[in-house]
Design an enzyme around this catalytic site. Structure first.
Site, PDB file in Angstrom:
ATOM      1  CB  SER A 109      -0.895   0.020   1.245  1.00 20.22           C
ATOM      2  OG  SER A 109      -1.520   1.286   1.409  1.00 20.22           O
ATOM      3  CE1 TYR A 134      -4.390  -1.672   5.115  1.00 25.82           C
ATOM      4  CE2 TYR A 134      -3.277   0.370   4.514  1.00 25.82           C
ATOM      5  CZ  TYR A 134      -3.915  -0.803   4.146  1.00 25.82           C
ATOM      6  OH  TYR A 134      -4.071  -1.114   2.819  1.00 25.82           O
ATOM      7  CB  ALA A 135       1.136   2.856   8.569  1.00 25.35           C
ATOM      8  CB  ALA A 136       2.978  -1.046  11.664  1.00 23.65           C
ATOM      9  CB  SER A 137       0.185  -4.477   8.736  1.00 26.21           C
ATOM     10  OG  SER A 137      -0.693  -3.716   7.910  1.00 26.21           O
ATOM     11  CE  LYS A 138      -1.817  -3.811   3.039  1.00 26.43           C
ATOM     12  NZ  LYS A 138      -1.922  -4.997   2.154  1.00 26.43           N
TER      13      LYS A 138
END
Length: 267
Positions: free
Chosen positions: A162, A175-179
């Site tokens: 992403s 979300y940012a960390a996971s992507k």
């Protein structure tokens, strides 16, 4: 069918697995693989009926219910592909989740014209769900794909990240960390896998018209709309990039991350 009308395509005779194939980018990738000659396309999604519905549109398609957060399920699905077809040539990993509750908090803050308060309110369960599916799931798929592809010293894996991995969204830390984690994971694996003839690359979409983004609060959709850049991408536009990365046309791309956000920012 190719440009000469011979019915051959970039994926002629190949065996492919697509995760998140029940909708959006994954479904568009599965259709594209089929249109370009894939011998078999396995459509995997946690929503089995959704995958089965898309599979009806794919001549070479077969649907399986798959939770990528479950390593055993991923291993079993890949093992079954190899048993049935003798090999696995292409994997496109499009499965992923966001957090509707956190998005609601962000929308409420936007409407109230105040800074968002998400991290302090974020529970362990919400954090772990997003990381388990987006990051752990990517590891499970990459590991299983390499186990299947390395003995043949060939194969291509494309992961879907992403643009949030570059431009971390305010109030969306999990979300940012996971992507970002999944993206770094893919690049690290790419450096290892190429020695065995397997390519790993990533596409990082910006706002895209999927079932996930359709559920975004309207105020957030407006926030992503900017007349100076391209509108939301279609799933087919992002799928076209994934298919390029998976094809022999991208033979010299290893560990690449193609940012596809319509010009919202560059990296």
């Amino acid at each position: 069918m190719d440009a000469e009308g011979t019915g051959r395509g970039r994926f002629e005779g190949r065996i492919a697995l697509v995760t998140g194939a029940g909708s959006g980018i994954g479904a568009a990738v599965a259709r594209g693989l089929d249109a370009e000659g894939a011998k078999a396309v396995v459509l995997a999604d946690i929503d089995g009926p959704a995958a089965a519905s898309v599979a009806k549109e794919v001549t070479s398609g077969h649907a399986v219910a798959l939770d990528v957060a479950d390593a055993g399920q991923v291993d079993a699905a890949v093992d079954e592909v190899v048993r049935a077809h003798g090999r696995l040539d292409v994997v496109v990993h499009a499965a992923g989740v966001d957090d509707p509750v956190a998005k609601r908090w962000l929308a409420e803050a936007l409407v109230a014209d105040r800074p968002p308060e998400v991290t302090a309110r974020l529970g362990d369960g919400a954090w772990q769900r997003v990381l388990r599916i987006n990051l752990d799931g990517t590891f499970h798929v990459l590991r299983a794909a390499l186990r299947a592809m390395m003995p043949n010293r060939s194969g291509s894996v494309v992961t879907v990240s992403s643009s949030a991995a570059f431009d971390a969204l305010v109030g969306y830390p999990h979300y940012a960390a996971s992507k970002a984690g999944a993206q770094a994971l893919s690049q690290s694996v790419a450096k290892e896998a190429i020695a065995f003839g397997v390519r790993v690359n990533t596409v990082a979409p910006g706002p895209t018209e999927t079932a996930m983004t359709a559920k975004n609060p309207e105020v957030m959709r407006k926030g992503f709309t900017d007349p100076r850049v391209r509108p939301f991408a279609t799933p087919e536009e992002i799928a076209a990039i994934a298919l390029f990365l998976a094809s022999d046309e991208a033979a010299n791309l290893v560990g690449a991350v193609l940012l596809a956000n319509g010009g919202r920012f560059t990296a």
